[in-house]
Design a protein around this motif. Structure first.
Motif, mmCIF file in Angstrom:
data_model
loop_
_atom_site.group_PDB
_atom_site.id
_atom_site.type_symbol
_atom_site.label_atom_id
_atom_site.label_comp_id
_atom_site.label_asym_id
_atom_site.label_seq_id
_atom_site.Cartn_x
_atom_site.Cartn_y
_atom_site.Cartn_z
ATOM 1 N N ALA A 292 44.171 39.336 24.375
ATOM 2 C CA ALA A 292 44.485 37.943 24.723
ATOM 3 C C ALA A 292 45.111 37.855 26.115
ATOM 4 C CB ALA A 292 45.419 37.339 23.678
ATOM 5 N N PHE A 293 46.018 38.786 26.406
ATOM 6 C CA PHE A 293 46.593 38.825 27.757
ATOM 7 C C PHE A 293 45.493 38.978 28.810
ATOM 8 C CE2 PHE A 293 50.843 39.949 26.013
ATOM 9 C CZ PHE A 293 51.636 39.232 26.883
ATOM 10 N N LEU A 294 44.599 39.931 28.554
ATOM 11 C CA LEU A 294 43.551 40.207 29.537
ATOM 12 C C LEU A 294 42.603 39.016 29.670
ATOM 13 C CD1 LEU A 294 42.786 43.923 28.617
ATOM 14 C CD2 LEU A 294 44.070 43.088 30.584
ATOM 15 N N ALA B 75 43.385 35.777 29.293
ATOM 16 C CA ALA B 75 44.037 34.768 30.130
ATOM 17 C C ALA B 75 44.000 35.200 31.584
ATOM 18 C CB ALA B 75 45.476 34.564 29.662
ATOM 19 N N MET B 76 44.250 36.477 31.801
ATOM 20 C CA MET B 76 44.242 36.991 33.170
ATOM 21 C C MET B 76 42.856 36.858 33.791
ATOM 22 S SD MET B 76 43.276 39.873 35.023
ATOM 23 C CE MET B 76 43.214 41.366 34.048
ATOM 24 N N LYS C 269 45.972 45.655 19.981
ATOM 25 C CA LYS C 269 44.721 45.522 20.738
ATOM 26 C C LYS C 269 44.321 44.058 20.900
ATOM 27 C CE LYS C 269 42.605 49.901 19.395
ATOM 28 N NZ LYS C 269 41.521 50.494 18.596
ATOM 29 N N VAL C 270 44.531 43.276 19.839
ATOM 30 C CA VAL C 270 44.199 41.849 19.913
ATOM 31 C C VAL C 270 45.118 41.158 20.914
ATOM 32 C CG1 VAL C 270 44.160 39.686 18.629
ATOM 33 C CG2 VAL C 270 43.315 41.772 17.560
ATOM 34 N N LEU C 271 46.423 41.487 20.839
ATOM 35 C CA LEU C 271 47.384 40.839 21.735
ATOM 36 C C LEU C 271 47.090 41.201 23.192
ATOM 37 C CD1 LEU C 271 50.487 41.475 19.488
ATOM 38 C CD2 LEU C 271 49.409 39.275 19.932
ATOM 39 N N VAL C 272 46.828 42.484 23.424
ATOM 40 C CA VAL C 272 46.499 42.911 24.789
ATOM 41 C C VAL C 272 45.205 42.240 25.238
ATOM 42 C CG1 VAL C 272 45.712 44.910 26.106
ATOM 43 C CG2 VAL C 272 47.790 45.070 24.743
ATOM 44 N N THR D 172 39.360 34.998 22.786
ATOM 45 C CA THR D 172 40.279 33.919 22.408
ATOM 46 C C THR D 172 41.223 33.572 23.558
ATOM 47 O OG1 THR D 172 40.203 34.748 20.147
ATOM 48 C CG2 THR D 172 41.945 33.188 20.666
ATOM 49 N N PHE E 287 42.350 33.432 35.246
ATOM 50 C CA PHE E 287 43.080 33.211 36.501
ATOM 51 C C PHE E 287 42.485 34.038 37.643
ATOM 52 C CE2 PHE E 287 46.757 30.518 35.822
ATOM 53 C CZ PHE E 287 46.823 30.457 34.445
ATOM 54 N N LEU E 288 42.177 35.300 37.343
ATOM 55 C CA LEU E 288 41.639 36.172 38.387
ATOM 56 C C LEU E 288 40.329 35.602 38.924
ATOM 57 C CD1 LEU E 288 41.722 38.844 39.934
ATOM 58 C CD2 LEU E 288 40.581 39.934 38.012
#
Lengths: 734, 734
Positions: free
Chosen positions: A560-562, A564-565, A555-558, A651, A568-569
């Motif tokens: 972090a992906f979201l 960063a996204m 959940k933390v890793l996902v 983060t 950009f979005l």
């Protein structure tokens, strides 16, 4: 009330002094002559356009605020997952931020013609009018910010008087007034950013490139809109941004202080008011700096920079010294270490500002190389500019990283054990570093707001046909503004990053409070092993372990992906918005050139109002989706992925967003100055193919540096703020 | 050796079948006629240039490998902080990757003239030659990859036979052969990427824009270098990239399997070989797909796409079905859930590919809008392209996020408790999802490598002056290649992200092994409370808590900042490198036009060799700094911030790097196709001002999509690999 120490009253006093001085500077500016009828007329056009825009924008923002206030009231009174004061704190945060934008912009629009007219007398006169008008903005922001903080602190203190956890409740409740400031800042930055760049890009594309008329030429129908844009984007937008960082850093530090020193009521109170006192003293020291700014006739660029630099540097140096004294006199635990935390924030701000100048000023190699790349056309200008911007992220990121580590370690006596005590005092150190960075906001924001005033003064001089000598003076003032704008942006981003980090840390405190409240209402929590988890006496690390906020949790890793996204979005949407808005502007300007005969010969007046209207409409329409997204993403992530997902999101968003913001601001600044370098006669000079290539770069850079980049500052803070306010809801679904 | 189950032998058999079929396709391609003397001559030029480059590059890479092998030997034999097999595993990883690149490129450079000549017979003939030559690359990569894995597995199995933790030691040791593959891939991607874009940008800037001669015109001195670039960048670079993802995903999944099922030796062995078996079956199914690719004369673009799509989709569908059977027959625990993990990887690959096509093909609105923006000049083309690219990150990030959660949860029976068992099986699920995505690499890479072959065939046809009809056929083949290149890039990025995540999880296992080794050598570790920490029986969560890898630890947060920065810095350096290299190319082409009389009239032959040399030299010089940085950053962070900092770095780098890579690849692809759309006659067509505006976009997009964007794939994997290999050193300094 007798538990409020007398030193606290420095805070409302400082805010009133700031507001009084702002009023004084405003009155003395208004007493200056606005110049010829033509100058007055143009200023009137800009003023009307700017106020019309602000009115329109505040209407939309009011609607959003009403909706959110209803949501928060529902959470507070029906679901009972939020402190009952939150809806009101939220509203005043928005209101005061809006007021600061209004006063700042009103001053700026009155000041530009007066600055141009002052420049007719001399350079010093022009500089003083412009700078002191900029100082109105700076002082209003810090004055209103501290006033709002002081009022809430006194009110909540009276209300919760005597409760054991009073200070924790008070500070975390006050934090949500930052959410109001954030929300209003987001719309101001995004809407203002789209407005100003739609007008600027549109004016440049048709005016400079197609019709070959200079900047600010009265024959260009988009000129007035362009000048309005400087005010709504760079004055009102920047002001709201920094108002938010200023309040956010003070409030989150206060909240972190309340937790860190919870074991000792006396020390706790000192830790809570320490950031406010530093900010209050910062106001007085900013005023000293403001009075130091003056120059002499025929000053070179270097001398002008020196006079501005003198003001800000003296203020910064004084606050550095003052911090030691304040923290010592407050008798706060580890006052020496905490003072060094403040210093690390201050130094980081200076280093980031210097790095920004190095990468964006054409006195240095990076920007010179971009100008040089124009010899092989616009494509290489863009490639080089993007490369430079990306490389330029290194120093700010490393600087912030060092500042984070140092302020953390100085505050807790170099303890990396992550014990409850070491974490909480360390985080308090990070917060107070942000406060240090922002303590001299009164003067740093003055140098920022000075920029668009000088820019508009140049526009006014150009459109009113003032003599060459006068325009040279306004050009010098304007060029100075460009440099201060670049460093100001670096400073805004750096302080946003530290503030966001402090907010991220406060989020966990807010979760704690929400859970305690839920437990009091009869809810039970169970940990992974199935045992009952009692939040009441749990430490920060207990919460981290309970929610499994570690890097092996998907959940933390996902999250972090979201995160960063999201950065950009958000940038993509704002870039796209500027592209679309600029295109409608281009179509309109082309239509006027085609249909209104005699514009280009200067025989007919273009329809300025129509362009102002297009910018206003585009900005209002385009700002909604990216802004709402910034509010919705953390809520959705909170509901789907829980606390661990939210912390991952914050983060990832902070790390990627900060870096992206530095990249975009610096690329944009470097392109702008590469163009200026050619206009000064290098690489075949004005009108050459090389010049055209750098105009392409400058145009691309406009939304980079004035829309998307700076809006990211708000995004990273707002996502934390939304998470904080929604903590109760996230917990309710656990 | 009797503990290796018979099903294992499928793996070397599949790899030998793959290599045999590659040899067969290569031989049948070589039997085709290479066409006219002029065609042969051009092909010879390109071949020589490409081989000369590869030779030069391998020299540099060999030196780097020698240095690193010495470092690893020192760590293994002197410091004893690393397994003694590591230096050898590292070297074979690099060697096999280099071999794959060599064979693939050799085939591609022989195939282009034959494809052009085949197109003289008919479209199907051309397609078949090009595609089957591309398949050589695909089959060599998977064949050599599996062969290397099989050899090491057998050898280490014999060596560690009978040891209790044999499989954990074997798989984590093998993992470091991925470091060799990563390092070689980095240089291939970065060097190749700089080479190809220096030539391409240089050729376009002077040729198309200044001299107004078409693409691939023999009068352009940079044409040969441009064609060489397609081979060294898109064939050798892409091959090395995916070789690395392929091996990395299989090896990290095997390592995660060894940990997840450590309690049951039998199940452990099955879990370790499961990813290898899936990959082996994938080879056979890829071959079926490869034979399905054919077309008929006068096929439309849609039909051509369909015939390629048929091959890849049939392979993917078959592997989806086969997975259930394989995992069922292997008798692996929770085989059904794991099969769904594989499916989630496969589906994610398809979705990301489709999203990439939507955002970059001019059959859809986003790219059409970019073409439309050309009416207001190059600046709006750039703004729109960057906006589109940033917005396009949403679907891939959300898709990967969903795939991560699903593959994790399917594998551990929807257990979010983060118990030791649930984490390890969940992470194994994420790894096997990556394997699923990459299992049909034989055919997906064939469609990727097909692109540059068709592109070169077009170049050959143009330069040899083949008739209009032939060139229309090669153009059709080339256009097909552009679309497959875009989806292939999406696929490469997606698989890199999943692989990097699996590697990140393996890092913790590697740390565990390093600590156990250190404890065996007499070292003692103490936790925050001062108690002795025994790594031998500690779970993953114990390690996470021991190293405090949570989001309140400032080291983790600072690591995340530095990770995001590393991605931007790396991109900036490679962008800058392309800019510089392209500029020297432009200067050279201009010089030749000026000094060699009669080039533009077609009377004199340009000095192609000089341009090839410039590209080679620039690429070699420019690739060093960004590549070394990618290796050094994780080492330094490990030494300064420890395990917590490294995991923060990897997470920040992965989240920001993945998003940045998608943005850059998609912006670049969209600009390319927006230009193509105008060349097809829309918005005033070829030669118009609009066309020129999109050429600027295309030129900026070149390094975006072919240098910086794809290099990020390697960066995110390599940083994990370096951390894994350096784990022993990081621990030694604890």
């Amino acid at each position: 009330m007798n538990n409020i120490p007398s030193v606290f009253w420095l805070i409302p006093i400082a805010s009133i002094v700031a507001l009084g001085m702002a009023w004084f500077f405003f009155r003395s500016m208004m007493k200056e002559d606005e110049g010829t009828d033509r100058m007055k007329e143009i200023a009137e056009h800009v003023r009307k356009g700017a106020m019309a825009y602000l009115k329109q924008q505040y209407k939309v923002v009011t609607m959003v605020f009403v909706v959110l206030a209803i949501v928060f009231s529902f959470m507070a009174y029906v679901l009972k997952v939020q402190n009952p004061w939150v809806p009101f704190a939220f509203l005043t945060g928005g209101l005061f931020s809006g007021l600061a934008g209004f006063f700042g912009m009103k001053t700026a629009t009155y000041a530009s013609a007066r600055t141009a007219n002052g420049a007719r007398t001399g350079l010093d006169k022009g500089l003083k009018i412009a700078f002191r008008s900029g100082a109105v903005m700076g002082l209003v922001v810090v004055g209103l910010g501290l006033l709002d903080i002081a009022i809430w602190f006194v009110a909540l203190n009276a209300f919760y008087d005597g409760e054991a956890t009073a200070l924790v409740t008070i500070t975390t409740t006050m934090l949500t007034f930052g959410m109001g400031a954030s929300t209003q800042a987001l719309f101001a930055r995004v809407g203002g950013g789209i407005y100003t760049k739609a007008a600027d890009v549109g004016a440049d594309l048709v005016g400079k490139v197609e019709a070959n008329i200079p900047e600010d030429d009265p024959r260009n129908p988009a000129t007035i809109a362009d000048n309005v844009g400087d005010n709504v984007g760079d004055v009102a937008g920047m002001g709201a941004d920094l108002y938010e960082s200023y309040c956010g850093s003070i409030l989150s530090t206060a909240a972190l202080g309340a937790t860190a020193f919870a074991m000792n009521a006396d020390m706790q109170l000192r830790a809570v008011i320490a950031p406010m006192v530093i900010a209050a003293i910062g106001i007085f020291l900013s005023l000293i700096g403001i009075f130091l700014v003056r120059t002499k006739e025929g000053a070179t660029m270097k001398e002008l920079l020196h006079s501005l630099g003198l003001g800000t540097n003296v203020s910064a140096a004084l606050i550095a010294v003052a911090t030691f004294i304040i923290l010592y006199l407050l008798g706060i635990e580890n006052w020496l270490g905490l003072s060094f935390s403040v210093i690390s924030g201050l130094v980081a701000g200076v280093v980031i500002g210097q790095a920004t100048e190095y990468y964006t000023s054409h006195s240095y190699a990076p920007t010179q190389k971009i100008a040089e790349a124009s010899q092989t056309g616009p494509a290489t200008v863009i490639i080089k500019g993007i490369g430079t911007g990306m490389i330029s992220t290194m120093i700010p990121v490393v600087t912030i990283s060092v500042a984070i580590m140092l302020s953390y370690l100085c505050a807790n006596g170099f303890d990396m054990s992550l014990s409850a005590k070491s974490i909480s005092t360390g985080l308090y150190g990070i917060g107070i570093a942000a406060v240090g960075m922002l303590s001299t906001l009164g003067i740093t924001l003055a140098t920022d707001a000075y920029g668009p005033i000088a820019d508009n003064a140049g526009g006014n001089a150009e459109m009113s046909g003032l003599g060459k000598e006068i325009r040279e003076r306004t050009d010098a003032l304007d060029a100075l503004g460009n440099t201060t704008a670049a460093t100001g942006k670096g400073f805004a981003i750096g302080s946003a990053a530290l503030t966001a980090l402090a907010l991220l840390a406060s989020y966990i405190e807010e979760i704690k409070i929400a859970m305690v409240r839920a437990v009091e209402n009869g809810k039970q929590y169970f940990d992974a092993a199935g045992n009952i988890f009692d939040p009441t006496n749990a430490t920060t690390i207990d919460f981290i372990e309970f929610f499994q906020v570690n890097l092996i949790n998907p959940k933390v890793l996902v999250g972090a992906f979201l995160g960063a996204m999201a950065a950009f979005l958000f940038c993509g949407l704002t870039m796209d918005a500027v592209g679309r808005a600029a295109e409608s502007m281009v179509q309109e300007v082309r239509r006027q050139f085609r249909e209104i005969k005699g514009i280009l010969e200067g025989k007919a007046t273009p329809d300025y109002g129509r362009c102002v209207e297009i910018s206003t409409r585009s900005a209002q329409r385009e700002m909604l989706i990216p802004s709402l997204l910034a509010i919705i993403i953390p809520i959705v992530v909170g509901l789907v992925l829980g606390v661990a997902g939210v912390l991952g999101l914050l983060t990832g968003g902070l790390a990627a967003g900060f870096t992206l913001a530095v990249f975009m601001s610096n690329s944009g600044g470097a392109w702008d100055n590469a163009k200026k370098m050619i206009e000064e006669g290098h690489f075949e000079g004005k009108g050459s193919e090389n010049h055209k290539a750098t105009i392409v770069g400058d145009t691309v850079g406009d939304p980079f540096k004035d829309t998307s980049g700076p809006s990211l500052n708000i995004l990273i803070k707002l996502m934390s703020m939304v998470s904080i306010v929604m903590a109760g809801l996230t917990i309710a679904f656990l």
